[in-house]
Write a protein that holds these residues in place. Structure first.
Motif: not given
Length: 70
Positions: A29-31, A34-36, A47-48, A65-66
């Motif tokens: 995910l760090p690639r 956010a937000p996604f 997300a949790n 992503s939006p």
């Protein structure tokens, strides 16, 4: 005899094949900025749940992503 080698895992990421060195969703995910939103095999992942989500070979992962606009 246990071998300590990096495991390569092939999944589908946003419709393209991707080879990962980890089966942990949270490592990928760090690639992404956010937000996604994340869907694994067509199911939304909250997300949790990211830290507990383990990927398997052949999984279909969509990270979107939006898009602003009208």
């Amino acid at each position: 005899m246990a071998e300590h080698m990096k495991t390569e895992l092939n999944i589908w990421l946003n419709g393209k094949t991707e080879t990962l060195n980890s089966n942990q969703l949270s490592h990928l995910l760090p690639r992404f900025k956010a937000p996604f939103a994340v869907a694994l095999n067509g199911c939304f992942i909250a997300a949790n749940q990211y830290p507990n989500t383990v990927l398997k070979a052949g999984d279909q992962l969509d990270i979107v992503s939006p898009i602003a606009g009208g």
